[in-house]
Motif scaffolding. Structure first.
Motif, PDB file in Angstrom:
ATOM      1  N   UNK A   1      45.193  40.439  23.446  1.00  0.00           N
ATOM      2  CA  UNK A   1      45.065  41.890  23.422  1.00  0.00           C
ATOM      3  C   UNK A   1      44.367  42.369  22.139  1.00  0.00           C
ATOM      4  N   UNK A   2      44.324  41.511  21.112  1.00  0.00           N
ATOM      5  CA  UNK A   2      43.656  41.864  19.861  1.00  0.00           C
ATOM      6  C   UNK A   2      42.152  41.592  19.895  1.00  0.00           C
ATOM      7  N   UNK A   3      41.686  40.914  20.948  1.00  0.00           N
ATOM      8  CA  UNK A   3      40.259  40.658  21.098  1.00  0.00           C
ATOM      9  C   UNK A   3      39.540  41.940  21.495  1.00  0.00           C
ATOM     10  N   UNK A   4      38.211  41.918  21.408  1.00  0.00           N
ATOM     11  CA  UNK A   4      37.431  43.018  21.958  1.00  0.00           C
ATOM     12  C   UNK A   4      37.643  43.087  23.464  1.00  0.00           C
ATOM     13  N   UNK A   5      37.272  44.206  24.058  1.00  0.00           N
ATOM     14  CA  UNK A   5      37.432  44.339  25.507  1.00  0.00           C
ATOM     15  C   UNK A   5      36.649  43.248  26.228  1.00  0.00           C
ATOM     16  N   UNK A   6      35.432  43.001  25.796  1.00  0.00           N
ATOM     17  CA  UNK A   6      34.649  41.934  26.427  1.00  0.00           C
ATOM     18  C   UNK A   6      35.306  40.581  26.219  1.00  0.00           C
ATOM     19  N   UNK A   7      35.883  40.370  25.033  1.00  0.00           N
ATOM     20  CA  UNK A   7      36.584  39.124  24.780  1.00  0.00           C
ATOM     21  C   UNK A   7      37.792  38.955  25.683  1.00  0.00           C
ATOM     22  N   UNK A   8      38.537  40.028  25.885  1.00  0.00           N
ATOM     23  CA  UNK A   8      39.688  39.973  26.785  1.00  0.00           C
ATOM     24  C   UNK A   8      39.253  39.632  28.204  1.00  0.00           C
ATOM     25  N   UNK A   9      38.156  40.250  28.633  1.00  0.00           N
ATOM     26  CA  UNK A   9      37.694  39.990  30.003  1.00  0.00           C
ATOM     27  C   UNK A   9      37.227  38.551  30.160  1.00  0.00           C
ATOM     28  N   UNK A  10      36.588  38.016  29.128  1.00  0.00           N
ATOM     29  CA  UNK A  10      36.099  36.647  29.207  1.00  0.00           C
ATOM     30  C   UNK A  10      37.247  35.655  29.336  1.00  0.00           C
ATOM     31  N   UNK A  11      38.268  35.803  28.474  1.00  0.00           N
ATOM     32  CA  UNK A  11      39.368  34.840  28.534  1.00  0.00           C
ATOM     33  C   UNK A  11      40.191  35.027  29.809  1.00  0.00           C
ATOM     34  N   UNK A  12      40.308  36.261  30.289  1.00  0.00           N
ATOM     35  CA  UNK A  12      41.031  36.495  31.538  1.00  0.00           C
ATOM     36  C   UNK A  12      40.296  35.841  32.713  1.00  0.00           C
ATOM     37  N   UNK A  13      38.981  36.018  32.754  1.00  0.00           N
ATOM     38  CA  UNK A  13      38.196  35.396  33.821  1.00  0.00           C
ATOM     39  C   UNK A  13      38.286  33.871  33.745  1.00  0.00           C
ATOM     40  N   UNK A  14      38.236  33.338  32.520  1.00  0.00           N
ATOM     41  CA  UNK A  14      38.367  31.885  32.358  1.00  0.00           C
ATOM     42  C   UNK A  14      39.714  31.405  32.883  1.00  0.00           C
ATOM     43  N   UNK A  15      40.777  32.128  32.549  1.00  0.00           N
ATOM     44  CA  UNK A  15      42.109  31.760  33.010  1.00  0.00           C
ATOM     45  C   UNK A  15      42.190  31.787  34.532  1.00  0.00           C
ATOM     46  N   UNK A  16      41.655  32.833  35.147  1.00  0.00           N
ATOM     47  CA  UNK A  16      41.721  32.941  36.602  1.00  0.00           C
ATOM     48  C   UNK A  16      40.969  31.804  37.284  1.00  0.00           C
ATOM     49  N   UNK A  17      39.872  31.357  36.682  1.00  0.00           N
ATOM     50  CA  UNK A  17      39.137  30.230  37.261  1.00  0.00           C
ATOM     51  C   UNK A  17      39.975  28.952  37.209  1.00  0.00           C
ATOM     52  N   UNK A  18      40.747  28.786  36.147  1.00  0.00           N
ATOM     53  CA  UNK A  18      41.610  27.609  36.036  1.00  0.00           C
ATOM     54  C   UNK A  18      42.607  27.557  37.188  1.00  0.00           C
ATOM     55  N   UNK A  19      43.128  28.703  37.570  1.00  0.00           N
ATOM     56  CA  UNK A  19      44.176  28.748  38.596  1.00  0.00           C
ATOM     57  C   UNK A  19      43.636  28.957  40.009  1.00  0.00           C
ATOM     58  N   UNK A  20      42.332  29.144  40.164  1.00  0.00           N
ATOM     59  CA  UNK A  20      41.766  29.436  41.489  1.00  0.00           C
ATOM     60  C   UNK A  20      42.019  28.276  42.442  1.00  0.00           C
ATOM     61  N   UNK A  21      42.520  28.605  43.642  1.00  0.00           N
ATOM     62  CA  UNK A  21      42.933  27.586  44.614  1.00  0.00           C
ATOM     63  C   UNK A  21      41.939  27.392  45.763  1.00  0.00           C
ATOM     64  N   UNK A  22      40.845  28.140  45.759  1.00  0.00           N
ATOM     65  CA  UNK A  22      39.923  28.046  46.887  1.00  0.00           C
ATOM     66  C   UNK A  22      40.437  28.816  48.091  1.00  0.00           C
ATOM     67  N   UNK A  23      39.694  28.729  49.198  1.00  0.00           N
ATOM     68  CA  UNK A  23      40.057  29.462  50.413  1.00  0.00           C
ATOM     69  C   UNK A  23      40.767  28.545  51.405  1.00  0.00           C
ATOM     70  N   UNK A  24      41.765  29.050  52.099  1.00  0.00           N
ATOM     71  CA  UNK A  24      42.315  28.301  53.234  1.00  0.00           C
ATOM     72  C   UNK A  24      41.261  28.158  54.329  1.00  0.00           C
ATOM     73  N   UNK A  25      41.412  27.152  55.152  1.00  0.00           N
ATOM     74  CA  UNK A  25      40.483  26.942  56.264  1.00  0.00           C
ATOM     75  C   UNK A  25      40.444  28.175  57.161  1.00  0.00           C
TER      76      UNK A  25
END
Length: 307
Positions: free
Chosen positions: A27-51
């Motif tokens: 939360x102490x990062x710049x707004x762009x910094x927050x968005x970058x790390x949040x997007x990176x985190x979400x990619x780590x947890x992304x599970x793909x699509x069900x069939x």
């Protein structure tokens, strides 16, 4: 608060994995910094699509949305993503929406509303309302409104505003929503230092939502600030017990029930804010996500199983 006694090993492992990508001082990062790390985190947890699930990006009254389908749906879920109104978008909750589509068989429309602080209230609500109106007219299906965290706020805001304007909202499912509760008592103090969401972080996200004075009595900003809770659709609220926002869900349930609206609150013991990303690795989160999908599907069929 002794979180070691409340949170199990699976959930602690999820917390640790989250912090690797999204550190506690983000939360102490710049707004762009927050968005970058949040997007990176979400990619780590992304599970793909069900069939069988397909997705298409389109414009909904000028608002970017992603439409998920599997087969021939007869109901549409409008989903508003979390992220404190500051981070997140179509990618952050992409797999969550795909799984809701697969598990319910319903079409899911994910809304990419504009973010703070570049765009402040009421822009997030305006975008969400515009996309919801588009979904209602584009598909003609009955709607279920759903969202997590900030998105849970927007889902409820849209539900309140829909009264007398849309006649096909069958229900709403709110997942650890922030609804404008009193930050000086209850879970806000009990869990002010909770893992993955603290009271200080909530206050930061709040300050970037508006210009000037905080809106007062505006249900498009904070649904708990409404003075009339009648006529709302059947509502199921899910909260994490170890979350400053927990009591918002309970209090919202109470206000709806007092107004004669069907409402049910499910508080998930041992879970923390953001547990949707843990749905494949943490047993409690997996069970909760199943309950969430069942609630969405049941509301879409006009079934109320909570009496």
């Amino acid at each position: 608060m002794d979180y070691n006694s409340l949170i199990d090993e699976e959930t602690w492992a999820f917390i640790a994995q989250t912090i690797e990508s999204y550190p506690e001082d983000a939360v102490e990062l710049s707004i762009e910094g927050q968005r970058q790390v949040y997007d990176d985190m979400c990619r780590v947890f992304h599970q793909g699509y069900p069939d069988g699930v397909e997705a298409t990006d389109v414009q909904a009254n000028g608002i970017p949305v992603r439409v998920y389908t599997a087969g021939q749906p007869t109901r549409t879920v409008v989903y508003y993503h979390g992220g404190g109104f500051v981070v997140g978008g179509l990618e952050s909750h992409d797999d969550v929406c795909a799984e809701i589509c697969a598990q319910t068989g319903y079409r899911v429309v994910a809304v990419d509303y504009r973010l703070c602080p570049e765009f402040r209230h009421p822009v997030q609500f305006d975008d969400s309302w515009a996309a919801t109106q588009w979904a209602a007219s584009e598909f003609g299906d009955p709607l279920i409104l759903a969202g997590d965290s900030a998105g849970g706020n927007l889902a409820a805001c849209v539900a309140h505003h829909s009264r007398g304007r849309l006649d096909n909202v069958l229900g709403q499912v709110l997942i650890y929503p922030g609804l404008g509760g009193d930050m000086t008592k209850g879970s806000y103090l009990e869990h002010d230092k909770a893992p993955l969401l603290t009271l200080d972080e909530i206050k930061f996200y709040q300050t970037v939502r508006f210009h000037g004075d905080e809106p007062v009595g505006d249900p498009t900003y904070a649904p708990l600030h409404d003075t009339d809770f009648s006529g709302l659709p059947p509502t199921v609220v899910f909260t994490a017990d170890c979350d400053p926002l927990r009591d918002d869900g309970r209090d919202y349930r109470d206000r709806l029930q007092e107004a004669g609206v069907k409402a049910h609150w499910i508080n998930e013991d041992g879970l923390i804010h953001g547990y949707l990303r843990a749905r494949t690795t943490v047993g409690h989160a997996r069970d909760s996500f199943e309950r969430i999908s069942i609630a969405i599907e049941a509301l879409g069929q006009g079934i109320w199983a909570y009496d």
